[in-house]
Motif scaffolding. Structure first.
Motif, PDB file in Angstrom:
ATOM      1  N   SER A 168      30.010  34.707  94.852  1.00  0.00           N
ATOM      2  CA  SER A 168      30.369  33.327  94.519  1.00  0.00           C
ATOM      3  C   SER A 168      29.266  32.638  93.734  1.00  0.00           C
ATOM      4  N   GLN A 169      28.032  32.790  94.187  1.00  0.00           N
ATOM      5  CA  GLN A 169      26.924  32.137  93.490  1.00  0.00           C
ATOM      6  C   GLN A 169      26.641  32.780  92.140  1.00  0.00           C
ATOM      7  N   LEU A 170      26.793  34.092  92.041  1.00  0.00           N
ATOM      8  CA  LEU A 170      26.602  34.759  90.743  1.00  0.00           C
ATOM      9  C   LEU A 170      27.617  34.256  89.721  1.00  0.00           C
ATOM     10  N   LYS A 171      28.844  34.058  90.166  1.00  0.00           N
ATOM     11  CA  LYS A 171      29.886  33.566  89.257  1.00  0.00           C
ATOM     12  C   LYS A 171      29.610  32.138  88.801  1.00  0.00           C
ATOM     13  N   ALA A 172      28.853  31.380  89.600  1.00  0.00           N
ATOM     14  CA  ALA A 172      28.590  29.977  89.281  1.00  0.00           C
ATOM     15  C   ALA A 172      27.380  29.786  88.370  1.00  0.00           C
ATOM     16  N   ILE A 173      26.532  30.813  88.269  1.00  0.00           N
ATOM     17  CA  ILE A 173      25.340  30.704  87.422  1.00  0.00           C
ATOM     18  C   ILE A 173      25.744  30.619  85.955  1.00  0.00           C
ATOM     19  N   GLN A 174      25.140  29.696  85.234  1.00  0.00           N
ATOM     20  CA  GLN A 174      25.410  29.541  83.804  1.00  0.00           C
ATOM     21  C   GLN A 174      24.104  29.554  83.013  1.00  0.00           C
ATOM     22  N   THR A 175      24.174  30.137  81.824  1.00  0.00           N
ATOM     23  CA  THR A 175      23.025  30.098  80.919  1.00  0.00           C
ATOM     24  C   THR A 175      23.033  28.758  80.194  1.00  0.00           C
ATOM     25  N   SER A 176      21.990  28.512  79.419  1.00  0.00           N
ATOM     26  CA  SER A 176      21.910  27.254  78.667  1.00  0.00           C
ATOM     27  C   SER A 176      23.054  27.124  77.669  1.00  0.00           C
ATOM     28  N   SER A 177      23.619  28.277  77.275  1.00  0.00           N
ATOM     29  CA  SER A 177      24.751  28.254  76.330  1.00  0.00           C
ATOM     30  C   SER A 177      26.099  28.232  77.049  1.00  0.00           C
ATOM     31  N   GLY A 178      26.050  28.125  78.383  1.00  0.00           N
ATOM     32  CA  GLY A 178      27.288  28.013  79.145  1.00  0.00           C
ATOM     33  C   GLY A 178      27.924  29.325  79.549  1.00  0.00           C
ATOM     34  N   LYS A 179      27.234  30.444  79.307  1.00  0.00           N
ATOM     35  CA  LYS A 179      27.789  31.744  79.671  1.00  0.00           C
ATOM     36  C   LYS A 179      27.533  32.044  81.138  1.00  0.00           C
ATOM     37  N   THR A 180      28.464  32.786  81.739  1.00  0.00           N
ATOM     38  CA  THR A 180      28.326  33.182  83.138  1.00  0.00           C
ATOM     39  C   THR A 180      28.242  34.695  83.241  1.00  0.00           C
ATOM     40  N   PHE A 181      27.820  35.171  84.403  1.00  0.00           N
ATOM     41  CA  PHE A 181      27.694  36.609  84.607  1.00  0.00           C
ATOM     42  C   PHE A 181      29.059  37.299  84.561  1.00  0.00           C
ATOM     43  N   ARG A 182      29.116  38.399  83.832  1.00  0.00           N
ATOM     44  CA  ARG A 182      30.266  39.300  83.924  1.00  0.00           C
ATOM     45  C   ARG A 182      29.863  40.436  84.865  1.00  0.00           C
ATOM     46  N   PHE A 183      30.845  40.965  85.580  1.00  0.00           N
ATOM     47  CA  PHE A 183      30.584  42.018  86.551  1.00  0.00           C
ATOM     48  C   PHE A 183      31.048  43.365  85.991  1.00  0.00           C
ATOM     49  N   GLU A 184      30.156  44.353  86.023  1.00  0.00           N
ATOM     50  CA  GLU A 184      30.503  45.692  85.572  1.00  0.00           C
ATOM     51  C   GLU A 184      30.020  46.716  86.596  1.00  0.00           C
ATOM     52  N   MET A 185      30.555  47.921  86.513  1.00  0.00           N
ATOM     53  CA  MET A 185      30.042  49.016  87.338  1.00  0.00           C
ATOM     54  C   MET A 185      29.266  49.951  86.428  1.00  0.00           C
ATOM     55  N   LEU A 186      28.314  50.654  86.993  1.00  0.00           N
ATOM     56  CA  LEU A 186      27.505  51.581  86.210  1.00  0.00           C
ATOM     57  C   LEU A 186      28.332  52.794  85.827  1.00  0.00           C
ATOM     58  N   GLU A 187      28.180  53.249  84.594  1.00  0.00           N
ATOM     59  CA  GLU A 187      28.905  54.411  84.097  1.00  0.00           C
ATOM     60  C   GLU A 187      27.985  55.271  83.250  1.00  0.00           C
ATOM     61  N   ASN A 188      28.171  56.573  83.324  1.00  0.00           N
ATOM     62  CA  ASN A 188      27.403  57.504  82.506  1.00  0.00           C
ATOM     63  C   ASN A 188      27.653  57.179  81.032  1.00  0.00           C
ATOM     64  N   GLY A 189      26.577  56.950  80.281  1.00  0.00           N
ATOM     65  CA  GLY A 189      26.727  56.583  78.880  1.00  0.00           C
ATOM     66  C   GLY A 189      26.772  55.091  78.659  1.00  0.00           C
ATOM     67  N   GLY A 190      26.802  54.311  79.738  1.00  0.00           N
ATOM     68  CA  GLY A 190      26.793  52.862  79.625  1.00  0.00           C
ATOM     69  C   GLY A 190      25.381  52.326  79.770  1.00  0.00           C
ATOM     70  N   TYR A 191      25.248  51.158  80.406  1.00  0.00           N
ATOM     71  CA  TYR A 191      23.923  50.557  80.551  1.00  0.00           C
ATOM     72  C   TYR A 191      22.963  51.486  81.285  1.00  0.00           C
ATOM     73  N   VAL A 192      23.511  52.320  82.154  1.00  0.00           N
ATOM     74  CA  VAL A 192      22.679  53.243  82.924  1.00  0.00           C
ATOM     75  C   VAL A 192      21.773  54.080  82.023  1.00  0.00           C
ATOM     76  N   SER A 193      22.238  54.395  80.813  1.00  0.00           N
ATOM     77  CA  SER A 193      21.455  55.241  79.929  1.00  0.00           C
ATOM     78  C   SER A 193      20.248  54.525  79.335  1.00  0.00           C
ATOM     79  N   ARG A 194      20.169  53.192  79.510  1.00  0.00           N
ATOM     80  CA  ARG A 194      18.985  52.463  79.046  1.00  0.00           C
ATOM     81  C   ARG A 194      17.793  52.757  79.948  1.00  0.00           C
ATOM     82  N   GLN A 195      18.061  53.087  81.176  1.00  0.00           N
ATOM     83  CA  GLN A 195      16.962  53.292  82.114  1.00  0.00           C
ATOM     84  C   GLN A 195      16.719  54.786  82.351  1.00  0.00           C
ATOM     85  N   VAL A 196      16.589  55.505  81.268  1.00  0.00           N
ATOM     86  CA  VAL A 196      16.349  56.939  81.377  1.00  0.00           C
ATOM     87  C   VAL A 196      15.033  57.188  82.111  1.00  0.00           C
ATOM     88  N   ALA A 197      15.112  57.971  83.175  1.00  0.00           N
ATOM     89  CA  ALA A 197      13.912  58.280  83.945  1.00  0.00           C
ATOM     90  C   ALA A 197      12.981  59.168  83.131  1.00  0.00           C
TER      91      ALA A 197
END
Length: 312
Positions: free
Chosen positions: A278-307
């Motif tokens: 609930s609180q995550l959904k209510a957070i807004q950036t200075s430009s009015g954007k709110t958090f979107r919710f995603e799940m981790l997927e191979n080839g997605g954001y997870v690949s940015r944190q290559v060990a």
């Protein structure tokens, strides 16, 4: 009678002549047809060779096109994380009856989660835990790998020991769900895993061997950037909520506005989860954007944190 014989002979000669002419003409036509047929076969062979060569070129170009399109999709996705606040809710050390409550909360809120499962937990918690594994997959969340036995001294004593444990949990999850997970979270995370490898195997080289082999097998390794500290009851529900929200707000000041929140399969976690969402959904950036919710997927954001794969 003599006249009749002459007529018959004349007709015979005429027929023979005509037949000879026809035979010559037919043979000549057949020869021409045979020549044309041979020429046509030769042309077809040339055309077939050209077609095969063109098809190979088309296949190569098509493969390159598909690869470029995938890379473009990935780069656009990565770029979006710099401007679109994104949260990944991740849960370690399940499954159990708690997992069902977590899934119910996620489904009611309309968001997805990522579950890093411990095989021994599934086995020890019986049918309830097995059903939770199925629900994770059936309800569209990400089923991911943590370990089979959450024992640092056992799994980090050698590369062989790690993968004996790893292969066991992979087989278990595939048997239950029919799905082969392709994302891994090392027990205690990559930083501590390296230390444990040094402690229990005698060298941090073991860590690099493990991670390199995981990537060679097609897996991706992901840690977290927000710790709710829900692994102990001493933290309490209110602090779990506070840790998640304050951490997410901090991530908005980073280049990648992504919050990978670490939670566990505990009672306090599912009690805190509705308020966290609930609180995550209510957070807004200075430009009015709110958090979107995603799940981790191979080839997605997870690949940015290559060990780390190669030892420095």
């Amino acid at each position: 009678m003599r006249f009749l014989c002459i007529v018959v002979i004349a007709i015979s000669l005429l027929v023979s002549g005509v037949f000879g002419i026809l035979t010559f003409s037919t043979n000549n036509s057949i020869s021409k047809l045979e020549e044309e047929k041979a020429a046509m076969i030769q042309r077809n062979e040339i055309y077939s060779t050209d077609i095969n060569a063109l098809q190979e070129s088309i296949d190569v170009v098509s493969a390159e096109k598909d690869s470029i399109e995938k890379e473009l999709v990935y780069e656009r996705k990565m770029a979006s994380y710099k401007t679109e606040p994104t949260v990944f809710l991740t849960f370690d050390d399940g499954t159990s009856s708690n997992t069902h409550k977590i899934l119910d909360i996620l489904n009611e809120a309309g968001v997805k989660g990522t579950f890093f499962v411990v095989g021994s937990q599934v086995v020890n918690n019986g049918s309830v835990a097995r059903e939770a594994v199925k629900r994770i997959v059936d309800e569209g969340h990400t089923l991911a790998i943590h370990c089979y036995n959450h024992s640092y001294s056992e799994i980090y004593k050698s590369k062989e020991a790690y993968f004996e444990d790893f292969d066991k949990v992979v087989a278990l999850l595939k048997d239950i769900s029919g799905y082969s997970p392709n994302i891994v979270r090392l027990p205690s995370g990559t930083y501590s895993a390296k230390l444990f490898c040094g402690q229990y195997s005698g060298t941090t080289d073991t860590y690099y061997e493990i991670v390199s082999e995981l990537y060679a097998r097609g897996y991706e390794v992901i840690d977290w950037n927000i710790d709710t500290e829900d692994f102990t009851t001493a933290t309490g529900v209110d602090n779990i909520i506070s840790n998640a929200i304050s951490g997410a707000k901090t991530r908005l000041t980073r280049t990648y506005k992504t919050a990978v929140i670490l939670m566990h399969d505990t009672v306090d976690t599912y009690k805190a989860l509705p308020e966290i969402i609930s609180q995550l959904k209510a957070i807004q950036t200075s430009s009015g954007k709110t958090f979107r919710f995603e799940m981790l997927e191979n080839g997605g954001y997870v690949s940015r944190q290559v060990a780390e794969i190669t030892k420095p």
